[in-house]
Design a protein around this motif. Sequence first.
Motif, mmCIF file in Angstrom:
data_model
loop_
_atom_site.group_PDB
_atom_site.id
_atom_site.type_symbol
_atom_site.label_atom_id
_atom_site.label_comp_id
_atom_site.label_asym_id
_atom_site.label_seq_id
_atom_site.Cartn_x
_atom_site.Cartn_y
_atom_site.Cartn_z
ATOM 1 N N MET A 127 0.841 -1.195 0.000
ATOM 2 C CA MET A 127 0.000 0.000 0.000
ATOM 3 C C MET A 127 0.870 1.236 0.000
ATOM 4 S SD MET A 127 -3.307 -0.548 2.468
ATOM 5 C CE MET A 127 -3.462 1.167 2.867
ATOM 6 N N GLU A 128 0.570 2.160 -0.891
ATOM 7 C CA GLU A 128 1.314 3.425 -0.934
ATOM 8 C C GLU A 128 0.322 4.575 -0.973
ATOM 9 O OE1 GLU A 128 4.696 3.384 -3.961
ATOM 10 O OE2 GLU A 128 3.623 1.521 -4.336
ATOM 11 N N GLY A 129 0.825 5.763 -0.655
ATOM 12 C CA GLY A 129 -0.026 6.946 -0.686
ATOM 13 C C GLY A 129 -0.382 7.375 0.716
ATOM 14 N N GLN A 130 -1.323 8.312 0.797
ATOM 15 C CA GLN A 130 -1.688 8.849 2.096
ATOM 16 C C GLN A 130 -3.183 8.639 2.346
ATOM 17 O OE1 GLN A 130 -2.215 13.072 3.043
ATOM 18 N NE2 GLN A 130 -0.189 12.963 3.983
ATOM 19 N N VAL A 131 -3.503 8.143 3.529
ATOM 20 C CA VAL A 131 -4.905 7.994 3.919
ATOM 21 C C VAL A 131 -5.073 8.639 5.287
ATOM 22 C CG1 VAL A 131 -6.784 6.389 4.462
ATOM 23 C CG2 VAL A 131 -5.135 5.792 2.666
ATOM 24 N N ARG A 132 -5.859 9.682 5.342
ATOM 25 C CA ARG A 132 -6.170 10.295 6.640
ATOM 26 C C ARG A 132 -7.651 10.108 6.915
ATOM 27 N NH1 ARG A 132 -1.805 12.958 8.418
ATOM 28 N NH2 ARG A 132 -2.888 13.689 10.262
ATOM 29 N N VAL A 133 -7.944 9.582 8.099
ATOM 30 C CA VAL A 133 -9.327 9.361 8.501
ATOM 31 C C VAL A 133 -9.536 10.042 9.839
ATOM 32 C CG1 VAL A 133 -11.039 7.619 9.161
ATOM 33 C CG2 VAL A 133 -9.552 7.197 7.204
ATOM 34 N N ASP A 134 -10.405 11.017 9.875
ATOM 35 C CA ASP A 134 -10.655 11.813 11.082
ATOM 36 C C ASP A 134 -9.344 12.286 11.720
ATOM 37 O OD1 ASP A 134 -12.197 13.139 12.929
ATOM 38 O OD2 ASP A 134 -12.356 11.425 14.283
ATOM 39 N N GLY A 135 -8.457 12.754 10.894
ATOM 40 C CA GLY A 135 -7.208 13.330 11.381
ATOM 41 C C GLY A 135 -6.089 12.328 11.606
ATOM 42 N N ALA A 136 -6.409 11.034 11.571
ATOM 43 C CA ALA A 136 -5.371 10.027 11.843
ATOM 44 C C ALA A 136 -4.723 9.565 10.542
ATOM 45 C CB ALA A 136 -5.988 8.838 12.573
ATOM 46 N N ASP A 137 -3.405 9.387 10.606
ATOM 47 C CA ASP A 137 -2.662 8.897 9.453
ATOM 48 C C ASP A 137 -2.731 7.363 9.466
ATOM 49 O OD1 ASP A 137 -0.848 8.144 7.574
ATOM 50 O OD2 ASP A 137 0.876 9.130 8.504
ATOM 51 N N VAL A 138 -3.673 6.818 8.686
ATOM 52 C CA VAL A 138 -3.995 5.387 8.768
ATOM 53 C C VAL A 138 -2.782 4.501 8.452
ATOM 54 C CG1 VAL A 138 -5.395 3.562 7.696
ATOM 55 C CG2 VAL A 138 -6.442 5.735 8.307
ATOM 56 N N MET A 139 -1.947 4.949 7.526
ATOM 57 C CA MET A 139 -0.799 4.125 7.119
ATOM 58 C C MET A 139 0.183 3.891 8.267
ATOM 59 S SD MET A 139 -1.261 3.377 3.967
ATOM 60 C CE MET A 139 -1.487 3.892 2.270
ATOM 61 N N SER A 140 0.239 4.830 9.232
ATOM 62 C CA SER A 140 1.244 4.670 10.278
ATOM 63 C C SER A 140 0.650 4.302 11.639
ATOM 64 C CB SER A 140 2.082 5.958 10.394
ATOM 65 O OG SER A 140 1.245 7.000 10.834
ATOM 66 N N LEU A 141 -0.651 4.056 11.705
ATOM 67 C CA LEU A 141 -1.256 3.707 12.997
ATOM 68 C C LEU A 141 -0.771 2.337 13.461
ATOM 69 C CD1 LEU A 141 -5.046 4.674 12.695
ATOM 70 C CD2 LEU A 141 -3.210 5.924 13.836
ATOM 71 N N ASP A 142 -0.585 2.179 14.764
ATOM 72 C CA ASP A 142 -0.279 0.838 15.249
ATOM 73 C C ASP A 142 -1.583 0.051 15.403
ATOM 74 O OD1 ASP A 142 -1.493 1.579 17.623
ATOM 75 O OD2 ASP A 142 0.389 1.971 18.668
ATOM 76 N N LYS A 143 -1.442 -1.235 15.732
ATOM 77 C CA LYS A 143 -2.602 -2.135 15.752
ATOM 78 C C LYS A 143 -3.736 -1.643 16.645
ATOM 79 C CE LYS A 143 -1.381 -6.875 14.679
ATOM 80 N NZ LYS A 143 -0.964 -8.159 15.237
ATOM 81 N N GLN A 144 -3.343 -1.149 17.843
ATOM 82 C CA GLN A 144 -4.386 -0.742 18.797
ATOM 83 C C GLN A 144 -5.134 0.495 18.313
ATOM 84 O OE1 GLN A 144 -1.536 -0.485 21.772
ATOM 85 N NE2 GLN A 144 -2.188 -2.321 22.878
#
Length: 338
Positions: free
Chosen positions: A75-92
């Motif tokens: 997966m490449e690119g940027q995904v922001r959902v409600d301010g969160a950077d989905v690509m770099s979120l940890d599991k929790q």
Amino acid sequence: MSATPQNTPPGAPMISVRDLRVAFSGGDKTIRAVNGVSLDVGAGEAVALIGESGSGKSVTLRALMRLHPPRRTRMEGQVRVDGADVMSLDKQALARLRGGTVAMVFQEPLLALDPVYTVGQQIVECIRTHDKVSAAEARQRALKALESVRIPSAERRLAAYPHEMSGGMRQRAMIALALSARPKILLADEPTTALDATVQIQVLILLRELQRELGLSIVFVTHDIGAAVEIADRVAVMYGGRIVEEGPIRTIMREARHPYTIALLQSRQHGMARGQRLQTIGGAPPDLAALPPGCTFAPRCPHARPACLAEVPQPSAVGAGHRVTCVLAAEPAVATAA
Ligand SMILES: Nc1ncnc2c1ncn2[C@@H]1O[C@H](COP(=O)(O)OP(=O)(O)OP(=O)(O)O)[C@@H](O)[C@H]1O
Ligand SMILES: [Mg+2]
């Protein structure tokens, strides 16, 4: 690194996707399912992703929540959902986002509802996972949730098992379950396709009402333009893993500019039944393991010219919120006709 989901600043989109690419590796092939999707969804806005089978609608939707198997997916690119950077979120953080801010509904509610628990138990469980409330209060909220999706005799239905409900009731129960965590965003993948026409329309109207009531942002995947008209403010038309045209639903219905969108609309007008798969456009869908260098639709396009085969066109704005990814749209004569 963990990035805690934040709230979206006023006016900023709830979902913001930039140049999203999703490729699956398997054997000696790489399937390029999504090839540079950019999309914004505002607070309280409903956007439909439409396109024929295999165009990358579901892969895009699932990528928003990083639901693809990580080992085989790039997966490449940027995904922001409600301010969160989905690509770099940890599991929790991802799990919190999935069950809290973002709710998901899919085509088959039996997959989302657990057969061994009653509908009431499942909604209560979901509420108590997200909010520290007493069992009695959670039950009260579960009852309200079933009432809000217009399930008759809601009190009695709380004690019903999923298999005891009709398809339409189950789909409503799944929506109630999805909304019971009070999400801001609803991701829906063909949630009404399995239902018969009358029930389908009822569920679409219900979703629209709930969206207005709760101010939900919705991304709604469908291959059915009729369903998109019922639910969406805006529509993004996908082909070969790209958005080929995007705009307000009315604009797209009246002034579609991309040859693929036009073909899609015509195929519907030529007697396509609601819920039927789109297969009426001549030629074969692109081979995602061997994408052509130019416009993916060019091999099927009646207007294709040499430039279309050489490179991927850039999107151009042709009206308010209306963007078309086609060399024809960039031509002044055509652009002024919009
Ligand atoms: N996990 C996966 N591994 C490999 N290929 C996949 C995977 N998931 C999807 N694909 C492929 O990606 C392409 C796009 O699939 P996607 O499910 O997004 O299509 P769609 O637009 O939702 O179509 P439909 O209307 O049939 O649901 C298809 O060719 C599909 O076979
Ligand atoms: Mg799909």
